[in-house]
Every structure is written in C-alpha cells, then in structure tokens.
Design a protein around this motif. Structure first.
Motif, short mmCIF file in Angstrom:
data_model
loop_
_atom_site.label_atom_id
_atom_site.label_comp_id
_atom_site.label_asym_id
_atom_site.label_seq_id
_atom_site.Cartn_x
_atom_site.Cartn_y
_atom_site.Cartn_z
N ARG A 100 10.71 -5.91 -5.09
CA ARG A 100 11.25 -4.73 -5.79
C ARG A 100 10.98 -3.47 -4.96
NH1 ARG A 100 9.00 -5.28 -10.40
NH2 ARG A 100 10.69 -6.28 -11.51
N LEU A 101 9.78 -3.38 -4.40
CA LEU A 101 9.43 -2.21 -3.60
C LEU A 101 10.32 -2.13 -2.35
CD1 LEU A 101 7.41 0.17 -3.35
CD2 LEU A 101 6.07 -1.30 -1.82
N VAL A 102 10.52 -3.26 -1.69
CA VAL A 102 11.38 -3.27 -0.49
C VAL A 102 12.78 -2.78 -0.87
CG1 VAL A 102 12.54 -4.79 1.19
CG2 VAL A 102 10.09 -5.05 0.77
N ALA A 103 13.30 -3.29 -1.99
CA ALA A 103 14.65 -2.91 -2.42
C ALA A 103 14.71 -1.42 -2.74
CB ALA A 103 15.07 -3.75 -3.62
N GLU A 104 13.72 -0.92 -3.48
CA GLU A 104 13.72 0.49 -3.88
C GLU A 104 13.64 1.42 -2.67
OE1 GLU A 104 11.52 0.03 -8.22
OE2 GLU A 104 10.40 0.85 -6.52
N VAL A 105 12.69 1.12 -1.80
CA VAL A 105 12.47 2.00 -0.65
C VAL A 105 13.67 1.93 0.30
CG1 VAL A 105 10.98 2.45 1.34
CG2 VAL A 105 9.97 1.86 -0.86
N ALA A 106 14.19 0.72 0.51
CA ALA A 106 15.34 0.56 1.42
C ALA A 106 16.57 1.27 0.84
CB ALA A 106 15.62 -0.92 1.64
N ALA A 107 16.81 1.07 -0.45
CA ALA A 107 18.00 1.70 -1.07
C ALA A 107 17.88 3.22 -1.02
CB ALA A 107 18.15 1.23 -2.51
N GLY A 108 16.68 3.72 -1.28
CA GLY A 108 16.46 5.17 -1.30
C GLY A 108 16.61 5.81 0.06
N CYS A 117 0.85 -1.20 0.00
CA CYS A 117 0.00 0.00 0.00
C CYS A 117 0.88 1.24 0.00
CB CYS A 117 -0.88 0.03 1.25
SG CYS A 117 -2.39 -0.82 1.02
N SER A 118 0.43 2.18 -0.77
CA SER A 118 1.22 3.39 -0.98
C SER A 118 1.71 4.01 0.32
CB SER A 118 0.34 4.37 -1.75
OG SER A 118 0.88 5.62 -1.72
N GLY A 119 3.01 4.20 0.42
CA GLY A 119 3.58 4.96 1.53
C GLY A 119 3.86 4.20 2.81
N VAL A 120 3.28 3.00 2.97
CA VAL A 120 3.42 2.28 4.25
C VAL A 120 4.89 1.98 4.55
CG1 VAL A 120 2.96 0.07 5.42
CG2 VAL A 120 1.11 1.27 4.24
N LEU A 121 5.53 1.36 3.59
CA LEU A 121 6.92 0.95 3.80
C LEU A 121 7.84 2.18 3.93
CD1 LEU A 121 8.54 -1.67 3.89
CD2 LEU A 121 8.89 -1.45 1.43
#
Ligand code: UD1
Length: 314
Positions: A110-118, A66-70
């Motif tokens: 992919r989302l976990v990787a993107e958000v974590a890397a960012g 869901c948008s923004g949660v992570l």
C-alpha cells in the motif's frame, strides 16, 4: 539523496539485495537501465549486489516502511517503474507471524502504491506468488496477503492511471537462494543437502507437483513487465508451464550425486498444495514471455561448482 539522470529507463527495485531482486537488478543493468534498490538487508545480502554496485547500481539499505525512506528515494530518483519485491515470502513464516506478514506484504505494498502514485510513477510491477491460487480464496496467510496487495494495486491502477502488473511467480529456484532461509524452496534444499552428502526429506508421498521457474527466467519476466510500455495492468502467472513431482526433483538432483544417501520420507506438510495450477498463457500473450531454462538445465547450473555457489553466486 540525488541520482544522476540518463536516457535509459530508471527502475527502482525493492528487495534488491534478495534472491530474485538481485538477479533482476543484474539483468536490468545488462540491458542498460539505471537501477536503484532499497533493501533493509534483513533477508537480502550485500554480497548479492556487490558486482552490480561496481556497475552503477545504488543500494539504499533501509526499511522501506520507515518514515520518509521511500518518498525520499522516489522523489530523488524519479523512477519510470518500481519493481516491488520486498516482503515476506515463505508460506510457513506467514502462518507463524500473520501480523508481520500483513505489515511486510500488505502495508508495504500500500505504501509503495501511495508514494509512487503521489510522485507520478507510471508503472509498478509487484512480485506476487502462485500462493494466491485457491478457490474461492487462497488458503494460507501468504496467499491472502499477496492477493490483498494485488487488489490494492488494482485500485490504484484504476484511480490513478498507473499500470500495475502483479507477477504471480511459481516456485523460483537458483543461485543466491539461501538453503537455510525459511523461504528456501525444495530444489535449493535438495541440491544443498545432496552436495553435503546429507539425505533429503520428501514430505508426503512425493507425488505433489510444482512448476519450477529458474531465477533468471523470473528476472526476465519482471524486466519485461517493467519495461514494455504496452503491458497492461492485471495479474499474470510467471511460470515455466511445466510441472514436476517432488519425486522427480529428488531423482534429478540425486542423479548428480549417485553415491549419495537415499531420501527419507516424512509426513506431508499441513495444508501442502497437491498440484500446481499456474498458467503461462497470459505472460506469453502480454509479455511475450516463455521460460527458457528447463529444470534439468537450471539444476546443472546450480550444482556445477564452476557455474556458481548455491548460497551466494558471483
Ligand atoms: C513455495 C514458496 C513460496 C511461494 C510458493 C508459490 C516457501 C518455502 N516457498 O511454496 O514462497 O510463494 O511456492 O506457489 O514458502 N518439500 C519436500 N522436502 C523439502 C522441502 C519441500 O518434500 O525438504 C515439498 C513440500 O512439501 C512441497 C514441495 O516440496 O510439497 C514444494 O515445497 P516448497 O519448495 O517449500 O514450495 P511451496 O510449498 O510450493
């Protein structure tokens, strides 16, 4: 959302209220780490982390897609490592719902990787599966999605200097695995049915082999991968290094219930893997991990009512 800071490592666990996730949370807390979990409770159960919540664990009960949660959780908590276990884990389910499988496995990773890397997270440990094995590529939807997730993480590790470890878990069993769940494994199903004096079903001739890993050992392997700074990026098998046939599992479980009904044989499952091909050497070399609980011991813990209920242990 805000989180307190302390000197221990901060670890975010996705799928934290699930079977493997909740055992991992317990172990991380035992060691003194600061742990936050995300779980949408579609598979996980609040009761699995009830004791952990009394020890400072915080659960965000939301869908990580869901948008923004992570992003919110990572920005506030600033984890040193993410242990990503949320996802679809049953082989049959993945075949039945390939789109859902891709969304919950590939898109979520992919989302976990993107958000974590960012947000500067240094390490991701991914709950992959022995289902990725297969030459030249895995045969089933689950294995393909897990392998694709591993590749996404490899790419992020290469481009962002993150450490991404894919822990390919063999057949994990233990307390809190729901025997009725579509992803329930043979050990849990056999133990549950024998306890209820119901016959077990052996698919095929029972000579197929698997490597069975106690959930406490799985949690320890994940913890080591997340907390040891020297562990490099890459995939490794988290397994016991010992295989058993399904007939052996049946015999072992039934030895605890000598008056129980005889097993029933049924045709082999379509595309059932014949032999497990996992290899414990990389986990030993890189994590110093070797399994400490034999199937005999693990089963005793699972079956003995003094040790814990099958479905949801304390
Ligand atoms: C399992 C996992 C999967 C994981 C993979 C890793 C499921 C349900 N479980 O698949 O999440 O990624 O290992 O390699 O997907 N069997 C019986 N009777 C039963 C149940 C099972 O004979 O009542 C047999 C099966 O046919 C199979 C073996 O036991 O040969 C193991 O089955 P299962 O525990 O479902 O695991 P995997 O198919 O190996």
């Amino acid at each position: 959302m805000s989180f307190d800071r302390d000197s221990s490592l901060r670890i975010l666990v996705t799928g934290a209220a699930g079977f493997i996730g909740s055992h991992t949370v317990d172990l991380l807390l035992d060691i003194g780490h600061d742990v936050v979990g995300i779980d949408d409770l579609s598979r996980g159960h609040r009761v699995n982390v009830k004791a952990a919540r009394h020890r400072g664990f915080r659960l965000v009960d939301d869908d990580l897609l869901c948008s923004g949660v992570l992003a919110d959780v990572i920005t506030s908590f600033q984890p040193d490592a993410v242990i990503h276990l949320a996802g679809l884990t049953g082989i049959a389910e993945a075949e039945k719902w390939p789109h859902r499988n891709r969304r919950l496995n590939v898109d979520a990773t992919r989302l976990v990787a993107e958000v974590a890397a960012g947000r500067g997270v240094r390490r991701i440990v991914f709950g992959s599966s022995a289902a990725v094995s297969g030459e030249p590529e895995p045969k089933g939807e689950l294995g393909r999605a897990k392998l694709e997730s591993e590749r996404i993480l490899e790419e992020f590790a290469g481009n962002n200097g993150m450490i991404c470890v894919s822990a390919r878990m063999s057949n994990v069993y233990g307390s809190r695995q729901d025997p009725e769940a579509p992803q329930a494994g043979v050990v849990t199903i056999f133990a549950d049915r024998c306890k209820r004096r119901l016959p077990i079903t052996i698919f095929g001739d029972g000579t197929q082999t698997r490597d069975f890993l106690a959930v406490q050992d799985a949690a320890r392997g994940l913890m080591l991968a997340a907390t040891r700074p020297e562990v490099p990026s890459g995939a490794l098998d988290l397994c016991s290094g010992t295989t058993h046939t399904v007939l052996e599992v049946s015999k072992l479980v039934r030895s605890h219930f000598p008056k129980g009904p005889k097993p029933v044989f049924a045709p082999a499952r379509p595309a059932d893997i014949t032999h497990s091909t996992v290899d414990p050497s990389r986990a030993l070399e890189q994590l110093g991990f070797s399994a400490s609980i034999s199937l005999e011991e693990g089963l005793r813990g699972l079956i003995d009512p003094g040790v814990g209920a099958l479905r949801r242990a304390a």
